[in-house]
Design a protein around this motif. Structure first.
Motif, PDB file in Angstrom:
ATOM      1  N   ASP A 113       0.941  -1.286  -0.063  1.00  9.37           N
ATOM      2  CA  ASP A 113       0.008  -0.033   0.114  1.00  9.37           C
ATOM      3  C   ASP A 113       0.854   1.200  -0.182  1.00  9.37           C
ATOM      4  N   PRO A 114       0.612   2.122  -0.989  1.00  6.16           N
ATOM      5  CA  PRO A 114       1.793   3.174  -1.310  1.00  6.16           C
ATOM      6  C   PRO A 114       1.531   4.195  -0.057  1.00  6.16           C
ATOM      7  N   ASN A 115       0.096   4.449   0.551  1.00  5.89           N
ATOM      8  CA  ASN A 115      -0.086   5.213   1.293  1.00  5.89           C
ATOM      9  C   ASN A 115       0.024   5.025   2.780  1.00  5.89           C
ATOM     10  N   ALA A 116       0.333   3.623   3.354  1.00  6.26           N
ATOM     11  CA  ALA A 116       0.397   3.240   4.342  1.00  6.26           C
ATOM     12  C   ALA A 116       1.602   3.687   5.080  1.00  6.26           C
ATOM     13  N   ALA A 117       1.734   3.602   6.444  1.00 10.79           N
ATOM     14  CA  ALA A 117       2.988   4.033   7.252  1.00 10.79           C
ATOM     15  C   ALA A 117       3.388   2.771   7.938  1.00 10.79           C
ATOM     16  N   LEU A 118       4.942   2.695   7.922  1.00 12.80           N
ATOM     17  CA  LEU A 118       5.362   1.425   8.273  1.00 12.80           C
ATOM     18  C   LEU A 118       6.519   1.514   9.222  1.00 12.80           C
ATOM     19  N   ARG A 119       6.751   0.883  10.345  1.00 12.38           N
ATOM     20  CA  ARG A 119       7.831   1.002  11.239  1.00 12.38           C
ATOM     21  C   ARG A 119       8.633  -0.256  11.270  1.00 12.38           C
ATOM     22  N   VAL A 120       9.801  -0.229  11.083  1.00 15.95           N
ATOM     23  CA  VAL A 120      10.473  -1.457  11.114  1.00 15.95           C
ATOM     24  C   VAL A 120      11.736  -1.283  12.091  1.00 15.95           C
ATOM     25  N   LEU A 121      11.890  -2.653  12.728  1.00 14.75           N
ATOM     26  CA  LEU A 121      12.963  -2.416  13.894  1.00 14.75           C
ATOM     27  C   LEU A 121      13.996  -3.354  13.042  1.00 14.75           C
ATOM     28  N   VAL A 122      15.425  -2.866  13.320  1.00 12.70           N
ATOM     29  CA  VAL A 122      16.459  -3.451  12.470  1.00 12.70           C
ATOM     30  C   VAL A 122      17.593  -3.705  13.554  1.00 12.70           C
ATOM     31  N   ALA A 123      18.270  -4.843  13.513  1.00 17.02           N
ATOM     32  CA  ALA A 123      19.318  -5.233  14.183  1.00 17.02           C
ATOM     33  C   ALA A 123      19.915  -6.145  13.435  1.00 17.02           C
ATOM     34  N   ALA A 124      21.320  -6.351  13.861  1.00 20.04           N
ATOM     35  CA  ALA A 124      22.487  -7.467  13.234  1.00 20.04           C
ATOM     36  C   ALA A 124      23.385  -7.873  14.278  1.00 20.04           C
ATOM     37  N   ASP A 125      23.912  -8.917  14.176  1.00 22.09           N
ATOM     38  CA  ASP A 125      25.164  -9.424  14.982  1.00 22.09           C
ATOM     39  C   ASP A 125      24.912  -8.988  16.616  1.00 22.09           C
ATOM     40  N   VAL A 126      23.512  -9.965  16.946  1.00 23.63           N
ATOM     41  CA  VAL A 126      23.226  -9.624  18.255  1.00 23.63           C
ATOM     42  C   VAL A 126      23.783 -10.650  19.389  1.00 23.63           C
ATOM     43  N   GLY A 127      23.419 -11.952  19.098  1.00 20.51           N
ATOM     44  CA  GLY A 127      23.931 -13.051  19.987  1.00 20.51           C
ATOM     45  C   GLY A 127      22.769 -13.242  21.319  1.00 20.51           C
ATOM     46  N   ALA A 128      23.483 -13.636  22.271  1.00 21.87           N
ATOM     47  CA  ALA A 128      22.678 -13.697  23.584  1.00 21.87           C
ATOM     48  C   ALA A 128      23.456 -13.390  24.768  1.00 21.87           C
ATOM     49  N   THR A 129      22.712 -12.773  25.956  1.00 19.56           N
ATOM     50  CA  THR A 129      23.559 -12.385  26.936  1.00 19.56           C
ATOM     51  C   THR A 129      23.047 -13.516  28.338  1.00 19.56           C
ATOM     52  N   GLU A 130      23.915 -13.759  28.990  1.00 18.56           N
ATOM     53  CA  GLU A 130      23.343 -14.455  30.372  1.00 18.56           C
ATOM     54  C   GLU A 130      23.428 -13.573  31.287  1.00 18.56           C
ATOM     55  N   PRO A 131      21.970 -13.554  31.973  1.00 17.08           N
ATOM     56  CA  PRO A 131      21.942 -12.825  33.034  1.00 17.08           C
ATOM     57  C   PRO A 131      22.720 -12.773  34.299  1.00 17.08           C
ATOM     58  N   ASP A 132      23.117 -14.127  34.560  1.00 13.86           N
ATOM     59  CA  ASP A 132      24.013 -14.280  35.663  1.00 13.86           C
ATOM     60  C   ASP A 132      25.474 -14.155  35.585  1.00 13.86           C
ATOM     61  N   HIS A 133      25.803 -13.375  34.325  1.00 14.04           N
ATOM     62  CA  HIS A 133      27.187 -13.075  34.289  1.00 14.04           C
ATOM     63  C   HIS A 133      28.246 -14.359  34.187  1.00 14.04           C
ATOM     64  N   CYS A 134      27.793 -15.390  34.012  1.00 12.56           N
ATOM     65  CA  CYS A 134      28.691 -16.732  33.767  1.00 12.56           C
ATOM     66  C   CYS A 134      29.112 -16.433  32.353  1.00 12.56           C
ATOM     67  N   SER A 135      30.311 -17.258  32.180  1.00 14.21           N
ATOM     68  CA  SER A 135      31.052 -17.329  31.051  1.00 14.21           C
ATOM     69  C   SER A 135      30.445 -18.629  30.250  1.00 14.21           C
ATOM     70  N   TYR A 136      30.521 -18.163  29.047  1.00 15.10           N
ATOM     71  CA  TYR A 136      29.696 -19.111  28.039  1.00 15.10           C
ATOM     72  C   TYR A 136      30.575 -18.967  26.674  1.00 15.10           C
ATOM     73  N   HIS A 137      30.266 -19.902  25.745  1.00 12.09           N
ATOM     74  CA  HIS A 137      30.706 -19.934  24.177  1.00 12.09           C
ATOM     75  C   HIS A 137      30.473 -18.648  23.890  1.00 12.09           C
ATOM     76  N   TRP A 138      31.373 -17.754  23.407  1.00 16.56           N
ATOM     77  CA  TRP A 138      31.312 -16.478  22.756  1.00 16.56           C
ATOM     78  C   TRP A 138      30.319 -15.579  23.424  1.00 16.56           C
ATOM     79  N   ILE A 139      30.771 -14.905  24.260  1.00 16.84           N
ATOM     80  CA  ILE A 139      29.839 -13.984  25.236  1.00 16.84           C
ATOM     81  C   ILE A 139      29.743 -12.653  24.393  1.00 16.84           C
ATOM     82  N   GLU A 140      28.229 -12.392  24.225  1.00 14.41           N
ATOM     83  CA  GLU A 140      27.690 -11.120  23.776  1.00 14.41           C
ATOM     84  C   GLU A 140      27.299 -10.128  24.688  1.00 14.41           C
ATOM     85  N   PRO A 141      27.953  -9.224  25.329  1.00 15.87           N
ATOM     86  CA  PRO A 141      27.593  -8.515  26.413  1.00 15.87           C
ATOM     87  C   PRO A 141      26.419  -7.536  26.384  1.00 15.87           C
TER      88      PRO A 141
END
Length: 1447
Positions: A1137-1165
C-alpha cells in the motif's frame, strides 16, 4: 438678492485627507494665514467670548458680560467672519486655523457637541487698516437634540452678523446639501425683512446685508465621472441647481460660477498622540498653499461691517446692538417658517447623515483596523521580542490610540451610530488584541526556543571537548555548567516571565512558556549530562581497558624477555610475582587518579583474571619444557639400564637377578633425582618419577622373562628324561608314592621359598601332569595316604629324582615374587620296613607339629599376599598415572587425548538450595573443601543432561572454545566469583537455569579450563515442565493474509495452534508440522561433537485468511497432552500500500547474554539490552529485521536455547525476518556451498537457523536464504551474502527477476538487506568489498533506496553513494544513490571506527545499539540509530522521493 451675494463668495476646498486623521509621516511647514496679515504673534493669547448661549427653556440668550466687554474694549470698526456648518464638521478647528490659534475655540474629540451657541474671537489688524477682525464660531447644525428651528435661528443670527460667511461641510456637496443651505439662507432672508420691520429707529436696514459666502468642504472624496475635474463637476452641479431657480437669476448664477475659485487643501494625518487643538504646523507641504489661498481670499474682501452706507463702518457699539436685536427678534418669533421644504430637507438630511455615517464609519473602521495592525506589526517586528510588560503597555497604548483616533473620526457623525461604531471597533480591537497576544506568544515561544536551542548548542559544544575525568569531577563540572547556563538563560527568559497587569495580558501564557522552556532546557541538559556521563564512563572504561591491554602487553614482553627457560616451581612463582607486580604497576600508572572509580576495581579484577590466565599459560609452557626435559631424562636412564641388562649372561640365579635389578633401579633413581631435583613438587616431576618406575618395571619384567626362557631351555630336557625313567620304574615295580606331597615338603625344607617361583611351579606341574599314556601325577595322587614300602631301587630312584629337582630349582630364578597357594604336605622320608611303633609315633608328633607350623606360615603368607595385592593395586594406579604423565608430555606436540581424572580422595562438597525448578528460575550452588593449592584453577560447569561425559578432550579448532570437556558446558563460572573463596575454599553463586528439556547438574573442576580435572558433582536438578512448548516466533510468508508460527517442544507429538480473530467467541484450531535435525544434518565440529545436544522437535503452522493490517489475532500453541503456551497477540501483516505508514525494527550481530554473568561460548555483552529495547517498541512496530549472525551458537546448541528465550517476547508478537550470516552458514563442507569456505558456523551449515526461522524462500530450499516480501509502501529483498552474487549466479538471477516483477506504484520504496556489507569501516580501514560491488550498478539502475547490512560490529551510515562517490545531483525521483546502513552493533564485541570518516561516510559510531526505520508514506522515510545504554538517538536521516517513480 441674498442668494446672489452668498454664491458669489463661494470657494470650494477639496480635501484629500482630514485634520483629525490617523498618524503618519508629516512635514513641518510655515503656515501663511489670515493671522499673519492681521495680528502680531504676541497678541494671539486672547481668549474667545460667548456672545449667544441657551437658557433653561432652550431659547437663545445674550451673554451680557461679553457684550459689556466688547463695548468697553473694542474701539475699531469690525470685520466679522462667521463659520457655520453641521456639527462636528471641524468648524472650531477651521476657525482657529484661520487666525493660527491653537488654544482658541474649544475642540472636542468625542461625538458630543462642544461649541454651544455663538462664540467670538477678535484681534486687531496690523496692515495699516484701523480694523478689528472678529471670527464667529457657531454650534453645529443638525446636532443631536437640536430642533431645525434652533439651527435656523443660529444660522440666521450668524449670517446677518457676518461680513463674510464660511460654510463648512464634510466630504461631498450634493443636491440635498445645496438645498439645505438654500433653505437656511432663505429663512435668514425672511428673518432679515421681519427684523427690519420690527427694529427700532436707530436700526439701519443696511446692517442686515447678506454676507459673501465661502463653502469649505473637508475630507472631499466625491467620485468623478470619466475623469471629470472638480471644476467641471461643480459647474455641472450648479447648472442643475440653476435650472430650478427663477429665470431672472440664471445669468447671475452662471456669472458667479465662473468666478468660483477652487482650492484643494490637504490636511494630512497627525500623530496619534495629538488631538486637533494640539497639532501645530503638522500639515503636509500642500496644506499651506490651500489655507493661504483661503486666507488671502478672505483678506481681499476684508472690510468693516457696513450699517447704512459703504463709508459708514459698523462700530463695536452697533455690533453689540445688532447682536441684542437679532437674538431678541428670534426669541419673539421673528424667524420665518418654510414648513414643506424644511420637512423634506430634514428628512433628506437625516437620510444623508445615515449614509454619510455608514460610509464614514466604514472607512474609519478600515482605517482604524489598518492603523492598529500597523502598530501591531511594528510591535511584533521588534527583535528580540519586547519584554512582556513593555509589550503589554505598548499594546494597550496602541489600542487606546486607535479608539481615540476613531472617536475623533466619528465626532461629526450621528451620536448613536458613532457610539455603536465605537463599540463595534472596541470588540474588534479586543479580538485583534487577543490574536496579537497569540502571535506575540508564538513569537516569544520561537524566541524562547531559539534561546533554548542556542543554550543547548552551547552546552553541547561545551561538552564536546571534555576530557576524561573522574565521575565526581565530571558531575561537578556538569552541575556548574548547568547552573551557569541556567543563570544566563534565566536572564534571557526574564522579560517573558512577568505577571502582567492588563486584563488581556493576564491570560497570556508566556510564564508557562518560559517555565516549560526552562524545564525543557533542564531536561535537555540533564539528558546531555547523562550522555556525557555515559560517554565519560565509556572513555574511562576504554582507558581502563587500554591500561589492561598495556599491562598485558608489558607482562607478555616481560615473559618473552625471560625466554623459554625451565624454572622450578619456586623460581617460576618468583618470576610470576615480579611480572604481576610490574603489570599492576603499569595499570596503576595509566589509571592514576581513577583508583576510586568503580570501573577501576572491575577492570583490575579483569586484569588479574587475564594475568592469572597468562600465569597459567606460562606455568603450562614451563611445565611443557620440564616434561620434555624429564621425558628425555627418562629415556636416557632407560637406555642406560637397558644397556647394562642386555650385557648380563643368562640364566642367572634369583639372588643375582634381584641384586642386579635393585642396583640398576637405585642408580636410575639417584640420577633422576640428581638431575630433576629442582623440579620436585611439580606435576612433571611426580609424573616423570612414576613413568620412570613404570619403565624400570617393564625392563625388569622383560629381563626376568628372558632369564626364565633360557632356564626353561636348560631344565626341560633333564626333566623329560627323569619323567620317562620314573614312569618306567613305576610300571616295573608297581610302586605307589605320594611324590607330590613329599616333593613339596622337601622343596620347602631344602629350597625354601624359591620353589614358589613361577617357573619352578610350572616345571613341577609340567613334570607331574605331563602328557602320555599314563599320568604320573594322577597315579601318585591315588595313593596319597599312608606309607609305602619302597624297594631299594625305588628309593634310589626317588632320591635321584629329588636331588635332580633340587639342583634344577636351586639354579632357577624367578621374574618376580608372585606367591602361589598349595596344600601343606608332610615330609615323607624313605620308610624302612623295620620302623618301630615308637618311631612312628614320634614321626606322627613331628608331623603334627610341622602341620601347625605350616598353618602359621600359611596365615603369614596370606597376610603378605594381601599386602602385596594392595601394593600391586597401588603400583597399578601409579602405573596408570605414569602413563597419563607420559601422555601429557607427548601432548605438547601431538596433543593426544586426555582424560579428566576424578579425585576420589577429594573432600569437596556441593549443595543446592533447590532440585526442582521452573524455566528461568535461579538456583544457588554452594561448595566447600577446595584445597588451597587448587583454588586458583577451580571452576564450576553447568551440564545437561546430568549424565553427560565430562572427561577431558583435546582442544578443538576454531570456532570451538574451552572448557575442553567431552560435552560442552552450558556455561561456567570460576570459583573465585565468590570473594570469600580465596581465603576459605568455600563459596556460593546464583545461577539462572533455562529449561532445555533435560535435567541439569553442576560439576566442580580443578586445573583450569584447558586441562580440566573433574572433582565432584552436585545433585541432579529437574524441571517442572520439560515437555512444555516454548520459543514461539512469528514470520511472514509470501502472502500478506498469512502468518507463520514456529515453536519447539521435547516430543514429536502433534501440536496445534488455537487462535481467535478480533475477539471472536470461537477459536480456530490448525495442526502443525513436526520436524527436527540430527548430527548427520550438520557439517562438522563442534556442532557434531562437543557442542551437540538434542534440539527437541520443531512445530510450524500457517494461520491463513487474515485481513492485512487490521485483524488482531490472539493465539496459543501446544497440545492437551503436554500443555499449552501463554496467550499471545499479533496484528496481521500490512499488504502492499503506497499510502500506508510502516515502522521496522532493525538489528544484526546480536547473540545472547547470560543474565547471571557466567562465561559461555562467545559472550555477547549487550545482546539482551538490544532485544529489550526493540521489545519495548513492539506495540508501535510492524516487523523485525535481524540481518545475520543471529545467536552466535556456532555449533553449541545450548546457545540457541539461550537466544530463543531472549527473542521469544519480541518474536511472539512481531514477525522476525532473518538473513543468513557467516556464523549461521559458513563451513568448509561442500554441502553448504558457501562462497567463503570458512568454519564460521561451527559445523551448523544453517540447519539450526532454518529449523527455528523458516523464511519464505521462493525455491523452498532454506539453505539458499534469498527471498523478498512486500509490506506497506516497501518492497524488501533479502540476499544471502554467503553465497555467490555475481552475474550468472542463481542469486543474481533471482534479484534481477524479482525487481523486474515488483510493482513500484504499490511499493515505491525498494530496500535490500544482507549480512556482509559493501561499504564498511573497521579500526583504521575504510573499504569497499569488491565481492559485493558487482551488485552496485544493478542497485543504482533500479534505484534501491537503502541497503541494510551488518557483519562489521559498529554503526555506519553512508551518503547516497555510487562507485565510492557521494552523488551530488538528483534525478526526477530525487534519487541520488543508495544509502548503505550498517547495524552490526547489536551485541557482539565492537569494532572500532577510524578517527577520520571516509568521504562517503556520513555517520559512524562504535556503540552498541539498534535502528528504527519509519516509512511515513510513499514519499518520505526516516531512519534513526539508537545507542543501547541510554536508548538515546545517535543519528537519524530522512529520504524524500517523488511519486509515482519515473522508472
Amino acid at each position: 438678492m441674498g442668494w446672489q451675494y452668498w454664491i458669489m463668495g463661494l470657494v470650494l476646498a477639496g480635501v484629500c485627507g482630514n485634520h483629525h486623521g490617523w498618524p503618519g509621516a508629516v512635514a513641518n511647514a510655515s503656515l501663511l494665514t489670515l493671522q499673519e496679515k492681521l495680528l502680531p504673534a504676541h497678541q494671539s493669547a486672547a481668549r474667545p467670548l460667548q456672545l449667544v448661549g441657551r437658557d433653561q427653556t432652550g431659547r437663545l440668550a445674550v451673554n451680557r458680560s461679553s457684550l459689556q466687554y466688547i463695548a468697553t474694549n473694542w474701539h475699531e470698526p469690525v470685520y466679522v467672519v462667521g463659520v457655520v456648518g453641521p456639527f462636528h464638521s471641524g468648524k472650531s478647528f477651521l476657525a482657529n486655523r484661520l487666525v493660527d490659534r491653537m488654544a482658541g475655540f474649544t475642540l472636542g474629540p468625542t461625538v458630543q457637541p462642544t461649541t454651544e451657541g455663538i462664540w467670538t474671537f477678535s484681534v486687531p489688524a496690523t496692515d495699516g487698516q484701523r480694523l478689528r477682525v472678529v471670527v464667529l464660531d457657531t454650534e453645529g447644525l443638525a446636532a443631536p437634540g437640536n430642533s431645525p428651528d434652533y439651527d435656523a435661528a443660529l444660522f440666521a443670527v450668524t449670517t446677518l452678523l457676518s461680513t463674510h460667511l464660511v460654510y463648512n461641510s464634510v466630504r461631498i456637496i450634493d443636491e440635498a446639501a445645496m438645498e439645505y443651505l438654500e433653505v437656511l439662507a432663505r429663512r435668514a432672508q425672511l428673518f432679515q425683512f421681519q427684523t427690519a420691520l420690527r427694529s427700532q429707529s436707530q436700526f439701519s436696514p443696511a446692517m442686515l446685508n447678506f454676507p459673501s459666502l465661502t463653502w469649505v468642504v473637508q475630507d472631499f472624496f466625491q467620485e468623478q465621472i470619466d475623469g471629470e475635474s472638480p471644476d467641471a463637476w461643480l459647474r455641472r452641479l450648479m447648472d442643475q441647481q440653476a435650472a430650478l431657480a427663477p429665470a431672472d437669476l440664471t445669468a447671475d448664477y452662471i456669472k458667479d460660477i465662473e468666478a468660483v475659485q477652487q482650492h484643494l487643501v490637504e490636511l494630512l494625518r497627525q500623530k496619534h498622540t495629538e488631538t486637533p487643538h494640539e497639532a501645530s504646523a503638522t500639515l503636509s507641504d500642500e496644506a499651506p498653499s490651500g489655507l493661504s489661498q483661503l486666507s488671502r481670499a478672505l483678506l481681499s474682501i476684508a472690510a468693516p461691517r457696513q450699517h447704512s452706507a459703504p463709508s459708514q463702518a459698523l462700530t463695536p457699539a452697533q455690533f453689540v446692538f445688532l447682536v441684542d436685536l437679532l437674538v431678541t427678534t428670534v426669541n419673539n418669533g421673528g424667524l420665518g417658517q418654510l414648513p414643506s421644504q424644511w420637512s423634506m430637507l430634514v428628512r433628506e438630511q437625516a437620510v444623508q447623515a445615515r449614509e454619510q455615517s455608514l460610509q464614514a464609519s466604514g472607512l474609519a473602521d478600515v482605517l482604524a483596523r489598518a492603523f492598529f495592525r500597523r502598530m501591531v506589526e511594528d510591535l511584533l517586528a521588534v527583535q528580540p521580542p519586547l519584554a512582556e510588560l513593555l509589550f503589554e503597555q505598548q499594546l494597550h497604548d496602541a489600542k487606546a490610540a486607535t479608539i481615540k483616533g476613531f472617536e475623533r473620526q466619528m465626532f461629526d457623525l450621528d451620536t448613536r451610530f458613532a457610539q455603536d461604531a465605537i463599540g463595534t471597533l472596541k470588540a474588534e480591537l479586543k479580538l485583534l488584541t487577543k490574536q496579537t497576544t497569540e502571535r506575540y506568544l508564538a513569537k516569544t515561544q520561537a524566541h524562547v526556543e531559539r534561546i533554548l536551542r542556542e543554550a543547548e548548542d552551547k552546552f553541547v559544544a561545551s561538552l564536546g571537548g571534555l576530557r576524561q575525568m573522574m565521575t565526581e569531577e565530571l558531575d561537578s563540572y556538569l552541575q556548574s555548567s548547568m547552573d551557569a547556563l541556567q543563570r544566563q538563560t534565566a536572564g534571557q527568559f526574564a522579560p517573558y516571565g512577568s505577571n502582567g497587569r492588563a486584563a488581556d495580558v493576564k491570560r497570556m501564557t508566556s510564564r508557562l512558556l518560559v517555565g516549560k522552556a526552562a524545564g525543557k532546557l533542564l531536561a535537555v541538559m540533564q539528558q546531555r549530562c547523562e550522555v556525557a556521563q555515559a560517554r565519560n564512563l565509556r572513555r574511562i572504561v576504554a582507558s581502563m581497558q587500554q591500561a589492561t591491554f598495556a599491562a598485558l602487553i608489558h607482562a607478555k614482553k616481560a615473559i618473552a624477555e625471560v625466554g623459554m627457560v625451565m624454572w622450578s616451581q619456586e623460581e617460576l612463582q618468583v618470576k610470576q610475582d615480579a611480572v604481576l607486580a610490574e603489570a599492576l604497576a603499569v595499570f596503576g600508572r595509566q589509571t592514576d587518579g581513577y583508583h576510586q572509580h568503580p570501573a577501576h576495581d572491575q577492570e583490575k579484577t579483569n586484569l588479574l583474571a587475564q594475568l592469572q590466565t597468562l600465569a597459567y599459560q606460562w606455568r603450562d609452557d614451563n611445565e611443557a619444557l620440564v616434561r620434555r626435559h624429564i621425558k628425555s631424562l627418562e629415556a636416557e636412564i632407560q637406555q642406560e639400564v637397558h644397556e647394562v641388562l642386555v650385557q648380563v649372561q643368562l640364566p642367572i640365579s634369583i639372588q643375582e637377578e634381584n641384586k642386579l635389578v635393585a642396583e640398576q633401579t637405585r642408580r636410575a633413581y639417584r640420577k633422576f633425582r640428581k638431575v630433576a631435583l629442582r623440579f620436585e613438587g611439580m606435576p612433571s616431576y611426580n609424573q616423570g618419577l612414576v613413568a620412570l618406575q613404570t619403565r624400570l618395571d617393564e625392563l625388569a619384567k622383560a629381563f626376568g622373562e628372558d632369564n626364565v626362557r633360557q632356564l626353561r631351555e636348560r631344565v626341560e630336557k633333564p626333566l623329560q628324561r627323569a619323567r620317562r625313567r620314573l614312569r618306567a620304574l613305576v610300571a616295573d615295580y608297581g610302586l605307589v608314592l605320594n611324590l607330590h606331597g613329599y616333593a613339596r615338603t622337601y622343596a620347602r625344607e631344602e629350597i625354601g621359598q624359591r620353589l614358589e617361583a613361577d617357573h619352578c611351579q610350572r616345571v613341577i606341574q609340567a613334570w607331574m601332569t605331563g602328557s602320555g599314556p599314563e599320568n604320573v601325577g594322577d597315579m601318585l595322587r591315588e595313593n596319597d595316604q599312608g606309607l609305602l614300602n619302597l624297594s631299594l631301587v625305588v628309593g634310589i630312584a626317588g632320591i635321584f629324582l629329588f636331588l635332580l629337582i633340587r639342583v634344577l630349582c636351586r639354579s632357577s630364578v624367578a621374574a618376580r615374587p608372585v606367591r602361589i597357594k598349595a596344600d601343606v604336605a608332610s615330609k615323607h622320608p624313605l620308610v624302612k620296613e623295620d620302623w618301630s611303633e615308637k618311631e612312628r609315633e614320634k614321626e606322627r608328633e613331628r608331623e603334627k607339629s610341622e602341620r601347625e607350623k605350616e598353618r602359621a606360615r600359611e596365615e603369614r603368607r596370606e597376610r603378605e599376599e594381601t599386602k602385596q595385592r594392595e601394593e600391586s593395586q597401588r603400583m597399578t594406579a601409579m602405573s596408570v598415572l605414569a602413563v597419563v604423565a607420559i601422555a601429557l608430555v607427548a601432548a605438547v606436540a601431538a596433543r593426544p587425548a586426555r582424560v579428566a581424572t576424578l579425585d576420589l580422595s577429594s573432600q569437596v562438597q556441593l549443595s543446592l538450595n533447590a532440585t526442582t525448578i521452573s524455566d528461568g528460575d535461579w538456583v544457588q550452588l554452594s561448595w566447600s573443601g577446595v584445597p588451597e593449592a587448587e583454588r586458583a584453577s577451580c571452576w564450576i560447569g553447568v551440564f545437561s543432561p546430568d549424565n553427560v561425559d565430562v572427561s577431558t578432550i583435546p582442544a578443538i579448532p576454531y570456532p570451538a572454545t574451552a572448557p575442553w570437556t567431552a560435552t560442552a558446558a552450558l556455561k561456567y563460572q570460576v570459583c573465585s566469583a565468590d570473594p570469600s573463596f580465596a581465603s576459605t575454599g568455600a563459596g556460593s553463586y546464583n545461577f539462572r537455569l533455562l529449561d532445555m528439556r533435560e535435567t541439569v547438574a553442576f560439576w566442580l573442576f580443578y586445573n583450569g579450563t584447558t586441562n580440566p580435572v573433574a572433582v565432584n558433582k552436585s545433585d541432579v536438578i529437574s524441571f517442572t515442565h520439560p515437555e512444555a512448548p516454548r520459543h514461539g516466533v512469528l514470520a511472514l510468508t509470501a502472502d500478506p493474509t498469512e502468518m507463520r508460527l514456529t515453536w519447539n517442544s521435547k516430543f514429536p507429538t502433534p501440536g496445534f495452534v488455537n487462535y481467535t480473530v478480533n475477539g471472536a467467541a470461537t477459536a480456530v484450531s490448525i495442526p502443525a508440522k513436526a520436524y527436527t535435525y540430527t548430527t548427520d544434518d550438520l557439517c562438522g565440529e563442534p556442532g557434531r561433537t562437543q557442542g551437540w545436544r538434542e534440539p527437541g522437535f520443531f512445530h510450524t503452522a500457517v494461520i491463513k485468511g487474515l485481513t492485512p493490517g487490521t485483524d488482531k489475532v490472539s493465539y496459543i500453541y501446544g497440545n492437551d497432552q503436554y500443555g499449552w503456551s501463554e496467550t499471545k497477540t499479533f496484528t496481521a501483516a500490512k499488504s502492499a500500500d503506497p499510502n500506508a505508514a510502516l515502522r521496522v525494527l532493525v538489528a544484526a550481530d546480536v547473540g545472547a547474554t547470560e543474565p547471571d554473568h557466567c562465561s559461555y561460548h562467545w559472550i555477547e555483552p549487550n545482546a539482551t539490552q538490544t532485544y529489550q529495547h526493540m521489545t519495548d517498541l513492539a506495540s508501535s512496530a510492524d516487523v523485525v529485521l535481524h540481518i545475520g549472525d543471529i545467536s552466535y551458537a556456532t555449533g553449541y546448541s545450548a546457545k540457541w536455547e539461550l537466544f530463543m528465550a531472549q527473542a521469544e517476547p519480541l518474536g511472539s508478537v512481531l514477525p522476525i525476518m532473518t538473513a543468513l550470516g557467516n556464523h549461521e552458514q559458513d563451513t568448509p563442507d561442500r554441502r553448504s556451498g558457501t562462497y567463503y569456505g570458512s568454519n564460521d558456523s561451527g559445523g551448523e551449515c544453517a540447519q539450526p537457523t532454518n529449523a527455528r526461522f523458516p523464511m519464505p524462500v521462493p525455491s523452498h530450499n532454506q539453505f539458499s536464504g534469498w527471498y523478498s516480501f512486500d509490506m506497506g509502501p516497501v518492497h524488501f529483498i533479502t540476499i544471502n551474502t554467503e553465497l555467490e552474487v555475481a552475474p550468472g549466479s542463481d542469486q543474481y538471477d533471482f534479484i534481477t527477476d524479482d525487481i523486474a516483477q515488483m510493482n513500484r506504484s504499490e511499493t515505491p520504496w525498494l530496500i535490500m538487506m544482507g549480512h556482509r556489507p559493501m561499504y564498511y569501516v573497521r579500526d583504521d580501514v575504510s573499504a569497499i568489498d569488491p565481492h559485493f560491488q558487482v551488485l552496485e550498478s544493478l542497485m543504482y539502475e533500479n534505484k534501491v533506496d537503502l541497503f541494510l547490512v551488518g557483519h562489521v560490529h559498529n554503526a555506519l551510515v553512508t551518503c547516497p553513494v555510487y562507485n565510492g562517490t557521494c552523488a551530488k545531483s538528483m534525478d526526477e525521483d530525487l534519487f541520488q544513490g543508495t544509502v548503505h546502513v550498517c547495524v552490526g552493533n547489536g551485541g557482539m564485541s565492537l569494532d572500532k571506527v577510524p578517527k577520520t570518516a571516509p568521504a562517503w561516510g556520513d555517520f559512524m559510531a562504535s556503540d552498541w545499539g539498534y535502528a528504527t526505520l519509519d516509512v511515513a508514506n510513499k514519499t518520505h522515510l526516516t531512519m534513526s540509530l539508537f545507542e543501547d545504554s541510554t536508548n538515546v538517538e545517535l543519528y537519524s536521516f530522512s529520504l524524500k522521493r517523488n511519486y509515482p517513480r519515473a522508472l
